[in-house]
Enzyme design. Structure first.
Site, PDB file in Angstrom:
ATOM      1  N   ASP A   1       0.827  -1.213   0.000  1.00  0.00           N
ATOM      2  CA  ASP A   1       0.000   0.000   0.000  1.00  0.00           C
ATOM      3  C   ASP A   1       0.858   1.259   0.000  1.00  0.00           C
ATOM      4  OD1 ASP A   1       0.793  -0.591   2.722  1.00  0.00           O
ATOM      5  OD2 ASP A   1      -0.684   0.872   3.416  1.00  0.00           O
TER       6      ASP A   1
ATOM      7  N   GLU B   1       0.178  -1.380   5.589  1.00  0.00           N
ATOM      8  CA  GLU B   1       1.227  -0.966   6.529  1.00  0.00           C
ATOM      9  C   GLU B   1       1.111   0.506   6.880  1.00  0.00           C
ATOM     10  OE1 GLU B   1       5.334   0.531   7.676  1.00  0.00           O
ATOM     11  OE2 GLU B   1       3.982   1.142   6.049  1.00  0.00           O
TER      12      GLU B   1
END
Length: 413
Positions: A83, A178
């Site tokens: 991400d 994350e």
């Protein structure tokens, strides 16, 4: 080490896939589009020849580079997150390679007000002659952490196709979310089956980090008294105004991100929302020492309670949740994990730069889940911003470091 690198081509491809996470989404992954990159990585890993390749229902990608040695070598894992930060747009990223950088300020073409200045990015002085990759000025680049993903993929390709380099089982893990603190919430460590790990998510060339902030989240929930504004005299107690006073009363010359560096912690309001009757301030609390987190949280309580003395009808509730803890406590018990990484950096022709992270990585939580997991550079800079950049040569150095690290674990077994 004669690697025919694929890291740059992979990186340019990956950053064009929008994978922003969403802190307000309850699902895992928080955005389904993260699986778009995950599915591409699965396809590429299978083409490379990795074993046990899969993406699970939560968006985690697993793979194995099988051992090619007769030695019993602890299985190690290389991990990066898919991400990108929700702080800056990751949609329609247009990466640009600025070849043979010569120290000039870099003006980004789609928004010429976005300028990557040498004076503001001192690491650029070490990039003379290198090829710098940026976005075009309207988005972040996504080097955090697609530089790490591309480096792991290039190293995987090289190791599988170069059997003379001996290594034990190497596990690959790519995680979602994350950037919103949920990167390992649903990781399956039994499936991963690694003994030690390394996140490839660091900044400066040669940097190595086995210490992070410890982190808590804190909510201050203020309950006021609602009344019709036309008849509110002596009745209304506006929770929004009280919350504003709390934020205004926080220290400005200390204990804030704007006023601290190195080993100094902070409290940081990240969100405020509410109505007259109820307002909530969300904080992140950071420090390298766990006991200082409690001191910082108590300071917020003291500030709030002092302000509430002026509003006897108002009340406040304080909710603290642990987020992650300083990985140093775990990694210090396994000194070889750091020693081998520093040696791998040296073998890659670099000067190791041990340092602490003023933040956290997936490795922080993985370490406390039983997988000691420090952080190695990927070359990303100015992350979470439109000025984000990475150099081709730094990513290639990260690939060499991964390959050398795999070799060292086999040698020392």
């Amino acid at each position: 080490m004669n690697i025919k690198h694929t890291v740059t081509q992979r990186f340019l491809k990956y950053v064009q896939i929008d994978t922003q996470s969403d802190p307000l989404s309850p699902s895992t992954p928080s955005t389904n589009k993260q699986k778009n990159l995950g599915n591409i990585l699965v396809k590429e890993l299978k083409e490379i020849g990795a074993d046990a390749v899969e993406i699970d229902e939560n968006g985690y990608v697993y793979a194995t580079i099988p051992s090619n040695t007769d030695k019993e070598v602890p299985a190690i894992c290389f991990c990066s997150h898919m991400d990108t930060s929700p702080d800056c747009s990751g949609q329609n990223v247009k990466p640009i390679i600025h070849k043979n950088y010569q120290g000039q300020d870099i003006v980004l073409p789609d928004d010429k007000s976005i300028v990557i200045k040498l004076t503001e990015h001192p690491d650029l002085k070490d990039q003379i002659g290198n090829d710098i990759i940026t976005a075009s000025g309207t988005t972040l680049l996504g080097a955090d952490n697609k530089a790490g993903i591309a480096a792991i993929m290039d190293a995987t390709n090289y190791l599988i196709n170069t059997p003379e380099i001996k290594h034990g089982d190497i596990k690959i893990l790519f995680t979602p979310d994350e950037e919103i603190g949920r990167g390992v919430d649903k990781v399956n460590l039994q499936k991963l089956n690694a003994k030690f790990g390394y996140t490839i998510d660091g900044e400066t060339l040669g940097s190595f980090e086995d210490e992070t902030f410890s982190a808590d989240g804190m909510e201050v929930i203020i309950h006021g008294v609602s009344a019709h504004p036309g008849f509110a005299k002596g009745k209304m107690v506006n929770a929004i105004k009280i919350a504003s006073e709390v934020i205004a009363a926080l220290p400005k010359d200390r204990l804030s991100p704007e006023s601290t560096d190195k080993k100094l912690g902070f409290v940081h309001p990240t969100r405020i929302e509410g109505e007259v009757e109820k307002a909530t301030i969300s904080f992140i609390i950071r420090d390298f020492e766990d006991e200082l987190l409690e001191q910082h949280e108590n300071e917020i309580r003291t500030v709030t309670e002092k302000i509430l003395q002026n509003y006897p009808e108002a009340k406040a509730k304080f909710v603290v949740k642990e987020q992650y803890r300083n990985m140093k406590k775990v990694i210090a018990q396994y000194p070889q994990v750091s020693e081998y990484a520093l040696e791998a950096i040296k073998r890659s022709g670099l000067t190791p730069k041990p340092q602490s992270i003023r933040g956290g990585t997936d490795g922080s939580r993985l370490s406390f889940m039983g997988l000691p997991c420090p952080n190695i550079f990927a070359g990303e800079h100015a992350f979470h911003s439109k000025q984000e950049w990475v150099s081709v040569q730094d990513m290639e150095a990260a690939v060499r470091t991964i390959v050398n690290l795999a070799s060292i674990w086999e040698e020392r077994a």
